[in-house]
Each structure stands twice: as C-alpha cells, then as structure tokens.
Scaffold this motif. Sequence first.
Motif, mmCIF file in Angstrom:
data_model
loop_
_atom_site.group_PDB
_atom_site.id
_atom_site.type_symbol
_atom_site.label_atom_id
_atom_site.label_comp_id
_atom_site.label_asym_id
_atom_site.label_seq_id
_atom_site.Cartn_x
_atom_site.Cartn_y
_atom_site.Cartn_z
ATOM 1 N N SER A 61 0.276 -0.922 -8.066
ATOM 2 C CA SER A 61 0.174 -2.144 -7.262
ATOM 3 C C SER A 61 -1.190 -2.790 -7.374
ATOM 4 O O SER A 61 -1.374 -3.951 -7.023
ATOM 5 N N SER A 62 -2.187 -2.009 -7.835
ATOM 6 C CA SER A 62 -3.561 -2.502 -7.896
ATOM 7 C C SER A 62 -4.296 -1.778 -9.008
ATOM 8 O O SER A 62 -4.225 -0.546 -9.106
ATOM 9 N N GLN A 70 1.100 0.788 -1.165
ATOM 10 C CA GLN A 70 0.615 0.402 -2.486
ATOM 11 C C GLN A 70 0.097 1.611 -3.274
ATOM 12 O O GLN A 70 -0.247 2.647 -2.704
ATOM 13 N N SER A 98 -2.909 2.334 -5.999
ATOM 14 C CA SER A 98 -4.080 1.877 -6.754
ATOM 15 C C SER A 98 -4.339 2.888 -7.867
ATOM 16 O O SER A 98 -4.855 3.979 -7.626
ATOM 17 N N GLU A 156 -2.925 1.141 3.678
ATOM 18 C CA GLU A 156 -2.393 0.232 2.664
ATOM 19 C C GLU A 156 -1.700 0.979 1.529
ATOM 20 O O GLU A 156 -0.795 0.435 0.897
ATOM 21 N N GLY A 157 -2.161 2.212 1.230
ATOM 22 C CA GLY A 157 -1.527 2.895 0.106
ATOM 23 C C GLY A 157 -2.270 4.134 -0.328
ATOM 24 O O GLY A 157 -3.047 4.727 0.427
#
Length: 566
Positions: free
Chosen positions: A231-232, A213, A215, A171-172
């Motif tokens: 992104s988070s 993403q 974080s 995801e990142g």
Amino acid sequence: MAEIEIEQALKNVTQRMKQALLKRPEAHLQIPPRLVAVSKTKPPEMIITAYNNGQKHFGENYIQELESKGNDSNILEQCKEIKWHFIGNLQRNKINKLLNTPNLFMVETVDSKKLATALNTACQNRKRETPLSVMVQINTSGEETKNGCDPEEAGKIVKIIRDECPNLKLEGLMTIGAYNHDLSKGPNPDFQKLLQCQKKICEEFHLNPADLQLSMGMSNDFEHAIEVGSSSVRVGSLIFGARTYVNKGKGDNPETTIGTGLSRIRHMECADAYVNVLKSWKYSYPKEIHFVITKKALLDKIQATFACHFPLVTVTPQSRNSKASSGGLLQDNHAMTHAVQTNNSAMAATSGAMAEVRPMDVEMSDTNDSCPICLCDFTDKKTLDKCGHSFCSACIDHSFSAVGPYCPVCQTVYGKIIGQQPPGTMSTKKEKRSLPGFLECNLYKVEYEIPSGIQEKCHPNPGKRFYGAKRTAYLPSNKEGETVLKMLQKAFEQKLIFTVGDSRTTNMTDVVTWNDIHHKTNILGGPSRYGYPDPDYLNRVSLELETKGITPADVFGQKIKPKISN
C-alpha cells in the motif's frame, strides 16, 4: 541533482508504480499505493523541488534530521501540506523530540507495546488535536540487524494500540524486505510474511484489509512489492540520487578517525563528508582533526579537499615511527599522524570558498633495519627496483600473491593488477548536453551493470550469494575526459571498478560496491554530492587509476568502446 532531474525522476518512479499495479493479481486490492520520498541526507531545497512537483509524503530515518527539516523556515513556508513519515528506529527517550516536528503525519516503526504506550502518553500530554497515525514494524526475516517485532507479537501490539492508545491511529504494518531478492526463486519471503500477518490480524480483529495498509518496498524492490500488494513504498535514491553519509562519533563532534580499514569508509568520501559537515556546523569548530595515514597519496586527497574549501586552515604533519597499536588498528610502522589545525574564524571565513589546491611537502618516514610487513629484522632482504622499498623476500612474495603486485608502502605497481570484480557490463554513450564546468563540450554517460551471483574464492564469503548493482556516472567529452574514460574501460576489463563487500550506505553485506575509483554519479551538486563542478576531479581519478597500474600511456591511441564485458 537539478530540479528538472528530480521532476523527471518522480515521473519515472510514478510511472513504474502504475505499471507494477497493473501486474497485481485481481485477487489483491487494487488501491493505488502511496509514494513516500525518502529524503535522508538531502537538503531542504531538494525536498521543496519534489514538493513543487506534486510529492507530498516524505520519509526520514533520523529524528534530529527530521526535526531540523520539519522546522526549516523555507519548507514551512513553501510546503504547507507536507506530510512527514518517520521510518527509522525510535527510542522512547526521543519521542518528545520527534513530536517537535510540524506536519508529522505518521510513525511507521512502532515495534513494542511499551513504545506504543509511551508514544500515546506523549501525544496526550501535548494535547494533539488528531490521533497520530502509526504502523507496526515487523521483523519478517528474523535478522538481528533489523528492527521490528516478532511476527507473533504483532497482534499484541495492534491490540494495545486499538484498545489502550486513543491518541494513536493504527494505519497498518511495515517491514524491510531482503535486499535484492532473486525473483527467479519466487516472491520475496519477507513480503509474503507481511501479507500473512495482515491476513491474520484482519481475521482476529475483524478488519477490512483495505483498512490495514502494508508499507513494504524500497528503491531496489518497490515494483515487486506493489505487484504482491504493498500500500506504501519508500523510495529515496531513485528520486534524489545517491546519499552522502558521515561517520558519526560521540557527542556533538564527528568521529576524528577515518580510513579504509576496519571502518570500511574510503578516504575521499570521508573527506567530502567532513567538509560537508563542517560547512553546516552549529557548534564551535573542533580544534584539531587527526588523520592516521600510511600512504602519502591518500593524504594528498584529503589535504586537497580541505584546501579547496578551507584555504586558511593549516595542516601540520606530525611524522612518527609507530609500532602496531594494542587495539590492532595500526598495522604499519610507517604511519603518520596529520593534525588539521582549525579555529572558528578561519573556518567561518573560508567555509564554502574555493582556492588553489596546495599539496604539502611531506616526507614519509622509513626505516632501513626492519621489514614494513612483519616489523622484524630482514630475512633474505629484497628491494623493489622502481620505488626502492625493502622487505623480507617471503613477505613481499606473499603480499604480491595475496594482495596484488604493488608495493605495500607506496603502492607503486609491479605488473598487471586483476581485481575481484564479478562479471558485468560497462556501456558508454555520448549525449548532447554539458556538465557544469565543461560547458564547451558534451558529456559521456557511463552505465555499469553487475548482476547478482555467487561469490568466488577471491570474495569475502565464497559460495554465498552476492547482490548486484547498477550505477551511472558522467564524464566530459573533452580530451582529458576521454582519456579518463578509456582508462576506466581498461580498469573495468581488469575487474578493478567494483568489488564485493559491505555497503556503508545500506549496511548490507555481500553486495557489489565501488573499489576506490571515484565516479561522478550526479551531474550537479559539486564534490560533496559526487557531482560537478569539480575542476580537479579528472586529475584525481586519473591518479587513482594510476595507483592501480593504469596510465594514460596504456590507452594512448585506443578508441572508446560503446559496450564492454569483463
């Protein structure tokens, strides 16, 4: 923290996230960031409240806590769409325990090829229907105390996940930024490093940046993180309030030594934490809990806390004259060991019960032939007039100069104590609402702000930067509360409320921390969560202030000041 407070806190954080996104340069992706509410040390009730107010993503640092909350019957019943993020250090031998968590959505801390492979194999053995989302954690600062892979290794881990781990979904990337970075010196370099890693990996694997993403950003820096492209963000204390920690020992038992020395844990905080642990204890209760204490005032605080919650448990003082231990932990020859004798039935019968505080009648051991400081025979013996304790003249003079003008044995104050608190402000305003236990009056909201700065000679690392703090506390507006408030204002003027040191809660060094004067930082939650109701709090904090030489008589006739500086 009350339901309405969590609801408002979520609204505030969400609004701040939206405002931060508006400041993001157009060159960056304008995708709204995700909020992960970090709920470590918080009870299921708070998580359910946040969920009912629209929060779906929650983060936990410890596998055992995540497994327990993830399998909590109330959470399973009331939070069917909850998404758990694991954001702590993951060891390969704990992977199966982690995967026992229902609704596990993402592991954000994959930091090695071996860990990625092991996690993939475990997911395959469990026949997960969908790949487990993961992020690669990168140590962007190069600090040994932080987890994460070297930035140069990130691409190799990404390749392993993409090519050899079909049960994982990349995801990142994730990092932990420098705590309280001074933005006047430019963007946070850790965030910039993660952006560079994202660009490099996207180019190498032909990825769209929107599909990788980032974080980054926590309670203290999430707005800046969003502005530069996060992104988070992982936010905890701004939503749920300050966290409560217990010092962990070996095996299933909590550590049985507490103190303000090498472990840097304040006695009252430890006592509250132990009570909290014992109330939720799943094993047989320990037969004894030992406290080694040199100051009777500190013993009283601990004993009073246990007496409130476990009135049937007995406390047996075992006085002994002890020389300094070989390990260097015991530095005073007037130490006493106090054993809290427990048993299952007494604990179970009284857990959660409230009783009148019953202080022990304890005599502190003393000797007349040696100095309590150097442990040698007296040289030019000097006896303090108020308390009657004796020392070598040179020893007590040095103690007064280096530590402060109070007796090292009993803490009786001789003169005015000036602390090591950095410059800051203390603001006070009266609000038309009440505190539990004080419904007959309004409350005072006290806000402290200590900006970041450079440490002085009195601090641990002179010349090095320290990170500031903002704190909020609450007091009732009755006569006793106003007296305590005026005493706190005097303590602030004498630089006694805060100091610079190591934070037990964040593991950060060179930060502003509380200085053994306890504050109620929450309106609700009781003593274990630094909130009300707590009928003995005003008496306790008044005694703490008196040990620093500030008494009710010192503030008699004074007015409460809306704002003061030190």
